[in-house]
Design a protein around this motif. Structure first.
Motif, short mmCIF file in Angstrom:
data_model
loop_
_atom_site.label_atom_id
_atom_site.label_comp_id
_atom_site.label_asym_id
_atom_site.label_seq_id
_atom_site.Cartn_x
_atom_site.Cartn_y
_atom_site.Cartn_z
N ARG B 6 41.50 42.31 34.46
CA ARG B 6 42.01 41.13 35.01
C ARG B 6 43.38 41.16 34.90
N ARG B 7 43.97 40.95 36.36
CA ARG B 7 45.34 41.03 36.51
C ARG B 7 46.06 39.78 35.82
N PRO B 8 47.15 40.11 35.40
CA PRO B 8 47.93 39.04 34.74
C PRO B 8 48.56 38.28 36.06
N GLY B 9 48.87 36.84 35.74
CA GLY B 9 49.47 36.20 36.88
C GLY B 9 50.67 36.62 37.12
N GLY B 10 51.15 36.32 38.37
CA GLY B 10 52.51 36.88 38.85
C GLY B 10 52.51 37.24 40.37
N VAL B 11 53.57 37.66 40.85
CA VAL B 11 53.73 38.05 42.43
C VAL B 11 52.49 38.78 42.89
N ASP B 12 52.04 40.00 42.40
CA ASP B 12 51.11 40.54 42.88
C ASP B 12 49.66 39.98 42.73
N THR B 13 49.60 39.16 41.98
CA THR B 13 48.25 38.41 41.83
C THR B 13 47.86 37.47 43.21
N ARG B 14 48.90 36.74 43.50
CA ARG B 14 48.62 36.02 44.78
C ARG B 14 48.37 36.66 45.76
N ALA B 15 49.06 37.99 45.92
CA ALA B 15 48.94 39.03 47.10
C ALA B 15 47.60 39.39 47.25
N ALA B 16 47.10 39.77 45.84
CA ALA B 16 45.78 40.52 45.79
C ALA B 16 44.64 39.56 46.05
N ILE B 17 45.02 38.16 45.60
CA ILE B 17 43.94 37.38 46.05
C ILE B 17 43.78 37.02 47.47
N LEU B 18 44.89 36.85 48.12
CA LEU B 18 45.09 36.99 49.53
C LEU B 18 44.31 37.97 50.22
N THR B 19 44.35 39.30 49.68
CA THR B 19 43.95 40.50 50.38
C THR B 19 42.41 40.49 50.24
N ALA B 20 41.92 40.03 48.93
CA ALA B 20 40.50 40.00 48.56
C ALA B 20 39.85 38.88 49.73
N ALA B 21 40.56 37.79 49.65
CA ALA B 21 39.96 36.50 50.38
C ALA B 21 39.80 37.24 52.08
N GLY B 29 31.88 35.74 56.70
CA GLY B 29 32.06 34.44 57.20
C GLY B 29 32.49 33.45 56.16
N TYR B 30 32.76 32.35 56.60
CA TYR B 30 33.39 31.30 55.79
C TYR B 30 32.41 30.61 54.84
N ASP B 31 31.27 30.37 55.33
CA ASP B 31 30.24 29.67 54.48
C ASP B 31 29.68 30.43 53.14
N ALA B 32 29.41 31.71 53.64
CA ALA B 32 29.00 32.51 52.38
C ALA B 32 30.01 33.04 51.44
N THR B 33 31.25 33.08 51.70
CA THR B 33 32.29 33.43 50.99
C THR B 33 32.60 32.32 49.77
N SER B 34 32.96 32.84 48.47
CA SER B 34 32.74 31.87 47.22
C SER B 34 34.37 32.39 46.54
N VAL B 35 34.74 31.41 45.99
CA VAL B 35 35.98 31.61 45.04
C VAL B 35 35.73 32.59 44.30
N ARG B 36 34.45 32.61 43.55
CA ARG B 36 34.00 33.31 42.52
C ARG B 36 34.01 35.09 43.10
N GLY B 37 33.53 34.97 44.30
CA GLY B 37 33.47 36.40 44.88
C GLY B 37 34.85 36.84 45.04
N ILE B 38 35.56 36.07 45.56
CA ILE B 38 37.00 36.65 45.72
C ILE B 38 37.72 36.92 44.58
N ALA B 39 37.68 36.29 43.71
CA ALA B 39 38.12 36.43 42.39
C ALA B 39 37.87 37.89 41.64
N ARG B 40 36.39 38.14 42.10
CA ARG B 40 35.60 39.34 41.53
C ARG B 40 36.34 40.57 42.23
N VAL B 44 40.64 39.21 39.31
CA VAL B 44 41.44 38.09 38.37
C VAL B 44 40.39 37.10 38.01
N ASP B 45 40.99 36.02 37.31
CA ASP B 45 40.00 35.07 36.75
C ASP B 45 39.85 34.00 37.95
#
Lengths: 203, 203
Positions: B6-21, B29-40, B44-45
């Motif tokens: 699990r990455r710690p919070g911080g600058v990289d975390t936001r960018a990593a979430i965006l990249t994964a999303a 697609g939008y409908d099939a994507t979940s916050v949980r999947g993006i986090a995985r 990150v948590d």
């Protein structure tokens, strides 16, 4: 062939005119391009340009792959009953674009407008001169008045165009199911009053 | 870092979430994507995704560089006076997009919709779910009736969107002078009745 030579008519001539027109429109924009200049570039007599394409507006439509002569369609719309201009425009628009071929051409048109500045410039000048300009002039003439300031009239024509372009984006690009499923009659009934309100607000 | 780390919070975390999303939305697609999947995918948590972006819709808006939270703006519009929904939508739309930054982002958004099918799919699902879906639900609730069939309501919401997208194409892409020059007040007065007619036709 010398630079001043003239091609004979035929299959190659039409293609040569299209190629020259594409280059001239792209380099100079719609307004500054002339049939004479295109003929010179294609090394043909200007009369052949008129023979194959019927003039600058139709040639431009051919270059952009617009599947109809916009000026003729717009003319037909504004010469019908004034209180049906809105519905008539919607039906005319759908008759031009609502086919697999039309859809592909609209996608190509929008793609080039979005990605190439020169295409955007051409499109803007063409819309202003040949499409909106015609609607504006014809409706002002049929109203027999100068009540609406020119800026207002041009804005109204531009908003009418914005509704039709937006419809095409939703129906052919984004493909929102409810908009894709709507019939021509449904769209004419629902969008007609919008266009009527923009173009002939006093009727 | 292990796959389950699990990455710690911080600058990289936001960018990593965006990249994964970005990757998940594009692939699924939008409908099939979940916050949980993006986090995985971002390792990150899921709570951090909510912390940085506030949920799936806002994260999607961030991925598409939409310069505002559409759901919140739409909510504000439909919670105002029902007879001013049309004008209010126009003013809200212009407040989001009518800046140099907004214009560039709209151009980028339309460019990706036109050139990439997966972006179009994402956009369609997002518009259906988060924008039109909200307007449809809220207006149906405030009318207190089921008089209008769902298909009609969805079509009306889609046509309202088509008018606003078309306005943006004319104002930010084609740049038709009269449409570019129009003030927010002018556009609200002229486009307001159009949107009102689509969204709340019985008022």
């Amino acid at each position: 062939m010398s630079p001043r030579g003239r091609r004979p008519g035929g299959v190659d001539t039409r293609a040569a005119i299209l190629t020259a027109a594409r280059a001239d429109f792209a380099e100079q924009g719609y307004d500054a391009t002339s049939v004479r200049g295109i003929a010179r570039r294609a090394e043909v007599d200007p009369a052949l340009v008129h023979h194959y394409f019927g003039g600058k507006a139709k040639l431009f439509a051919a270059v952009l792959d617009i599947p109809a002569d916009p000026a003729a369609l717009i003319g037909a719309v504004v010469q019908g009953p004034r209180d049906q201009v809105g519905e008539s425009l919607v039906r005319t628009f759908l008759s031009v674009w609502d086919s697999d071929e039309g859809r592909q051409r609209f996608q190509a048109l929008l793609r080039s407008a979005v990605t190439h500045d020169e295409a955007t410039l051409m499109l803007r000048e063409f819309l202003t001169r040949e499409v909106f300009g015609r609607v504006v002039r014809e409706l002002a003439a049929s109203a027999g008045s100068g009540r609406v300031p020119t800026h207002q009239v041009e804005l109204r024509a531009g908003l009418a165009a914005s509704q039709m372009i937006g419809l095409a984006v939703m129906r052919y690009i984004v493909e929102l199911p409810a908009v894709v499923a709507a019939s021509h009659d449904e769209l004419a009934v629902m969008l007609g009053p919008t266009l009527q309100g923009y173009l002939a607000p006093d009727d």
